[in-house]
Motif scaffolding. Structure first.
Motif, PDB file in Angstrom:
ATOM      1  N   ARG A  38       0.835  -1.208   0.000  1.00 16.37           N
ATOM      2  CA  ARG A  38       0.000   0.000   0.000  1.00 16.37           C
ATOM      3  C   ARG A  38       0.872   1.262   0.000  1.00 16.37           C
ATOM      4  O   ARG A  38       0.616   2.216  -0.739  1.00 16.37           O
ATOM      5  CB  ARG A  38      -0.906  -0.005   1.237  1.00 16.37           C
ATOM      6  N   ARG A  39       1.946   1.237   0.792  1.00 15.48           N
ATOM      7  CA  ARG A  39       2.837   2.400   0.859  1.00 15.48           C
ATOM      8  C   ARG A  39       3.519   2.660  -0.480  1.00 15.48           C
ATOM      9  O   ARG A  39       3.562   3.796  -0.966  1.00 15.48           O
ATOM     10  CB  ARG A  39       3.898   2.183   1.944  1.00 15.48           C
ATOM     11  N   VAL A  40       4.041   1.610  -1.102  1.00 14.59           N
ATOM     12  CA  VAL A  40       4.752   1.775  -2.368  1.00 14.59           C
ATOM     13  C   VAL A  40       3.791   2.188  -3.482  1.00 14.59           C
ATOM     14  O   VAL A  40       4.128   3.002  -4.340  1.00 14.59           O
ATOM     15  CB  VAL A  40       5.510   0.483  -2.737  1.00 14.59           C
ATOM     16  N   ASP A  41       2.576   1.644  -3.456  1.00 13.31           N
ATOM     17  CA  ASP A  41       1.573   2.045  -4.442  1.00 13.31           C
ATOM     18  C   ASP A  41       1.266   3.529  -4.324  1.00 13.31           C
ATOM     19  O   ASP A  41       1.137   4.234  -5.337  1.00 13.31           O
ATOM     20  CB  ASP A  41       0.302   1.215  -4.244  1.00 13.31           C
ATOM     21  N   GLN A  42       1.152   4.026  -3.115  1.00 17.70           N
ATOM     22  CA  GLN A  42       0.896   5.456  -2.913  1.00 17.70           C
ATOM     23  C   GLN A  42       2.072   6.292  -3.420  1.00 17.70           C
ATOM     24  O   GLN A  42       1.879   7.353  -4.020  1.00 17.70           O
ATOM     25  CB  GLN A  42       0.628   5.733  -1.437  1.00 17.70           C
ATOM     26  N   THR A  43       3.288   5.790  -3.194  1.00 18.57           N
ATOM     27  CA  THR A  43       4.477   6.492  -3.682  1.00 18.57           C
ATOM     28  C   THR A  43       4.469   6.563  -5.205  1.00 18.57           C
ATOM     29  O   THR A  43       4.762   7.601  -5.805  1.00 18.57           O
ATOM     30  CB  THR A  43       5.748   5.771  -3.203  1.00 18.57           C
ATOM     31  N   TYR A  44       4.108   5.461  -5.846  1.00 20.96           N
ATOM     32  CA  TYR A  44       4.034   5.417  -7.312  1.00 20.96           C
ATOM     33  C   TYR A  44       3.000   6.416  -7.831  1.00 20.96           C
ATOM     34  O   TYR A  44       3.256   7.145  -8.793  1.00 20.96           O
ATOM     35  CB  TYR A  44       3.681   4.003  -7.747  1.00 20.96           C
ATOM     36  N   HIS A  45       1.835   6.446  -7.201  1.00 23.27           N
ATOM     37  CA  HIS A  45       0.781   7.342  -7.677  1.00 23.27           C
ATOM     38  C   HIS A  45       1.037   8.799  -7.325  1.00 23.27           C
ATOM     39  O   HIS A  45       0.359   9.686  -7.853  1.00 23.27           O
ATOM     40  CB  HIS A  45      -0.585   6.876  -7.154  1.00 23.27           C
ATOM     41  N   ARG A  46       2.031   9.064  -6.482  1.00 25.25           N
ATOM     42  CA  ARG A  46       2.495  10.447  -6.277  1.00 25.25           C
ATOM     43  C   ARG A  46       3.550  10.808  -7.329  1.00 25.25           C
ATOM     44  O   ARG A  46       4.131  11.889  -7.278  1.00 25.25           O
ATOM     45  CB  ARG A  46       3.107  10.618  -4.877  1.00 25.25           C
ATOM     46  N   ASN A  47       3.804   9.876  -8.246  1.00 23.25           N
ATOM     47  CA  ASN A  47       4.793  10.076  -9.310  1.00 23.25           C
ATOM     48  C   ASN A  47       6.211  10.225  -8.775  1.00 23.25           C
ATOM     49  O   ASN A  47       7.067  10.843  -9.426  1.00 23.25           O
ATOM     50  CB  ASN A  47       4.437  11.293 -10.178  1.00 23.25           C
ATOM     51  N   ASP A  48       6.466   9.646  -7.604  1.00 24.87           N
ATOM     52  CA  ASP A  48       7.828   9.633  -7.058  1.00 24.87           C
ATOM     53  C   ASP A  48       8.495   8.356  -7.545  1.00 24.87           C
ATOM     54  O   ASP A  48       8.614   7.357  -6.828  1.00 24.87           O
ATOM     55  CB  ASP A  48       7.784   9.681  -5.529  1.00 24.87           C
ATOM     56  N   TYR A  49       8.933   8.387  -8.795  1.00 25.35           N
ATOM     57  CA  TYR A  49       9.444   7.174  -9.421  1.00 25.35           C
ATOM     58  C   TYR A  49      10.759   6.708  -8.806  1.00 25.35           C
ATOM     59  O   TYR A  49      11.011   5.507  -8.704  1.00 25.35           O
ATOM     60  CB  TYR A  49       9.617   7.390 -10.924  1.00 25.35           C
ATOM     61  N   ALA A  50      11.628   7.638  -8.417  1.00 23.24           N
ATOM     62  CA  ALA A  50      12.904   7.244  -7.837  1.00 23.24           C
ATOM     63  C   ALA A  50      12.689   6.435  -6.551  1.00 23.24           C
ATOM     64  O   ALA A  50      13.304   5.380  -6.350  1.00 23.24           O
ATOM     65  CB  ALA A  50      13.758   8.470  -7.557  1.00 23.24           C
ATOM     66  N   ALA A  51      11.808   6.928  -5.675  1.00 17.73           N
ATOM     67  CA  ALA A  51      11.540   6.207  -4.433  1.00 17.73           C
ATOM     68  C   ALA A  51      10.863   4.867  -4.707  1.00 17.73           C
ATOM     69  O   ALA A  51      11.117   3.867  -4.013  1.00 17.73           O
ATOM     70  CB  ALA A  51      10.672   7.059  -3.505  1.00 17.73           C
ATOM     71  N   THR A  52      10.007   4.821  -5.720  1.00 18.63           N
ATOM     72  CA  THR A  52       9.326   3.570  -6.056  1.00 18.63           C
ATOM     73  C   THR A  52      10.319   2.536  -6.567  1.00 18.63           C
ATOM     74  O   THR A  52      10.273   1.361  -6.176  1.00 18.63           O
ATOM     75  CB  THR A  52       8.232   3.814  -7.110  1.00 18.63           C
ATOM     76  N   ILE A  53      11.230   2.950  -7.440  1.00 14.21           N
ATOM     77  CA  ILE A  53      12.252   2.037  -7.951  1.00 14.21           C
ATOM     78  C   ILE A  53      13.074   1.463  -6.801  1.00 14.21           C
ATOM     79  O   ILE A  53      13.391   0.269  -6.771  1.00 14.21           O
ATOM     80  CB  ILE A  53      13.169   2.764  -8.949  1.00 14.21           C
ATOM     81  N   THR A  54      13.417   2.312  -5.851  1.00 14.96           N
ATOM     82  CA  THR A  54      14.228   1.874  -4.721  1.00 14.96           C
ATOM     83  C   THR A  54      13.480   0.874  -3.847  1.00 14.96           C
ATOM     84  O   THR A  54      14.068  -0.093  -3.343  1.00 14.96           O
ATOM     85  CB  THR A  54      14.654   3.093  -3.883  1.00 14.96           C
ATOM     86  N   ALA A  55      12.169   1.064  -3.662  1.00 12.59           N
ATOM     87  CA  ALA A  55      11.393   0.238  -2.747  1.00 12.59           C
ATOM     88  C   ALA A  55      10.957  -1.097  -3.346  1.00 12.59           C
ATOM     89  O   ALA A  55      10.757  -2.081  -2.621  1.00 12.59           O
ATOM     90  CB  ALA A  55      10.162   1.008  -2.267  1.00 12.59           C
ATOM     91  N   LEU A  56      10.781  -1.162  -4.666  1.00 15.79           N
ATOM     92  CA  LEU A  56      10.171  -2.347  -5.279  1.00 15.79           C
ATOM     93  C   LEU A  56      10.970  -3.646  -5.111  1.00 15.79           C
ATOM     94  O   LEU A  56      10.364  -4.702  -4.866  1.00 15.79           O
ATOM     95  CB  LEU A  56       9.889  -2.092  -6.755  1.00 15.79           C
ATOM     96  N   PRO A  57      12.303  -3.652  -5.242  1.00 14.34           N
ATOM     97  CA  PRO A  57      13.008  -4.931  -5.070  1.00 14.34           C
ATOM     98  C   PRO A  57      12.747  -5.579  -3.712  1.00 14.34           C
ATOM     99  O   PRO A  57      12.517  -6.795  -3.624  1.00 14.34           O
ATOM    100  CB  PRO A  57      14.478  -4.542  -5.229  1.00 14.34           C
ATOM    101  N   GLY A  58      12.749  -4.779  -2.649  1.00 15.88           N
ATOM    102  CA  GLY A  58      12.465  -5.327  -1.329  1.00 15.88           C
ATOM    103  C   GLY A  58      11.041  -5.827  -1.202  1.00 15.88           C
ATOM    104  O   GLY A  58      10.786  -6.862  -0.583  1.00 15.88           O
TER     105      GLY A  58
END
Length: 410
Positions: free
Chosen positions: A120-140
């Motif tokens: 849920r947290r990463v999805d919210q980050t993605y929809h805020r268009n914070d792609y750098a943070a999303t890329i960092t979070a997705l592998p984990g």
């Protein structure tokens, strides 16, 4: 995780070397060293990194770090390093007899609730268009979801694989935005496999909607339409008793098929599919999908269907029709990225009709609210070039900034 520039600066200072000395020893410009160390660039070509590593007498891998911002900013040198960690998860290295290099292992398996919260947290980050943070979070997130599914008992296994599917679907969507098509295909294929193991028809349908988006991006129009129509036929709900989740999943598939048909120069077929999707949206009314599917099918409503009509008119090359239809569309309930995509159609229509100030104003509004998203849109670049091409006077600061952001030739 430190960036390439942070690793570079730490090693250089420990020797010690000045930036000028390192540049001379490596045979590259001092400006390259400075931009890397200031994180103005967070990636570089492998040849450049190899030269720097030789000059520093360290392995090249000692320099490689977090390059997520490079992908988010669409830096020209960002591949392959920007998505390195995602590649490791989605496409792990393999050797003889199935050997795989050992990766980091969690001290204990994550709980499904923990994975659900992180998703849920990463999805919210993605929809805020914070792609750098999303890329960092997705592998984990992907690793945690897979680990939890592998440890789940019979009672919770389907729930676990639903989370695996949702995490990979989110990853695929991001990778499509970043135009990493082959990696997106790997993510969506894994999402579909997990969705089938979950037994959740809505999740499977939504993953397929993501797959059609990817196929559209690749110009595979007939395949995209076939995937969407086949899936829609398979899950077609009975309107009298269908849940909002089922109606929304079906409607999204129809709109994906319509997008493919429109691009295949069959606007009448596209219109028929949109009409069917509109009927589903009307049937949903004010109801909402349940919590388990909210992230997957949210944003489907009558306003979103009307945005699809606008897009179809744009694809057909009818700017007047676009502006006529767009006058009745409101973005209050739309998913942010969908609304911004709709605004690009509006900007295109203004540009095509010579209303360049209006087009620039629309694009500037998107730039203010979602610059990372706009940077990834080739459609935006084309619109800016259309605006800039016939100009006889110097471009305004506003238009110059837009051209710089989207990489337009102006």
């Amino acid at each position: 995780m430190p960036t390439i520039g942070e690793n570079l600066a730490r090693i250089r200072r420990a020797l010690p070397l000045t930036q000028e000395q390192l540049a001379e020893n490596a045979g590259i410009s001092v400006e390259t060293i400075r931009k890397l160390e200031r994180n103005e660039r967070t990636s570089a070509r492998m040849e450049t990194l190899h030269r720097i590593a030789r000059a520093l007498h360290v392995p090249t891998t000692a320099l490689i770090g977090d390059a997520s911002s490079a992908a988010a900013r669409a830096e020209p040198t960002q591949r392959p390093l920007a998505l390195l960690e995602l590649r490791r998860v989605l496409m792990p290295a393999r050797g003889l007899a199935g050997h795989r290099p050992a990766g980091p292992q969690p001290d204990q398996p994550p709980t499904l609730d923990a994975v659900r919260a992180e998703l849920r947290r990463v999805d919210q980050t993605y929809h805020r268009n914070d792609y750098a943070a999303t890329i960092t979070a997705l592998p984990g997130l992907l690793t945690a979801a897979r680990t939890a599914a592998g440890e789940a008992d019979d009672t919770h296994r389907e729930q676990a694989y639903a989370l695996v599917a949702r995490a990979h679907h989110l990853t695929g969507n991001l990778l499509i935005q970043l135009r990493a098509g082959d990696l997106a295909y790997a993510a969506l294929t894994a999402a579909l496999d997990a969705a089938e193991r979950s037994g959740d028809q809505v999740i499977s349908a939504t993953v397929l909607q993501g797959m059609t988006w990817l196929l559209l991006r690749q110009g595979r129009l007939r395949e995209a339409e076939d995937v969407a129509v086949s899936a829609a036929d398979a899950i077609e709900p009975r309107f009298s008793r269908a849940r909002p989740d089922d109606l929304a999943a079906w409607g999204w598939l129809l709109m994906s098929a319509a997008a493919a048909a429109a691009r295949d120069n069959r606007p009448d077929d596209a219109s028929t599919m949109i009409d069917s999707a509109a009927a589903a949206a009307v049937r949903i009314g004010e109801r909402h999908p349940d919590g388990a599917h909210l992230m997957m099918v949210s944003g489907f409503d009558r306003q979103r269907v009307e945005m699809q009509r606008v897009e179809t008119a744009a694809v057909a090359g009818e700017p007047g029709r676009v502006l006529e239809l767009a006058g009745d569309v409101r973005g209050g309930t739309a998913v942010t990225s969908s609304w911004h995509r709709h605004l690009l159609d509006v900007a295109w229509a203004h540009a095509e009709m010579g209303q360049h100030a209006d087009a620039t104003e629309v694009l500037s509004g998107i730039k203010r609210s979602a610059p990372a998203w706009l940077r990834q849109q080739r459609y935006a670049r084309d619109i800016v070039e259309t605006i800039a091409r016939p100009r006889r006077r110097a471009m305004s600061t506003e238009l110059t900034e837009l051209a710089s952001l989207v990489g337009a030739e102006a």
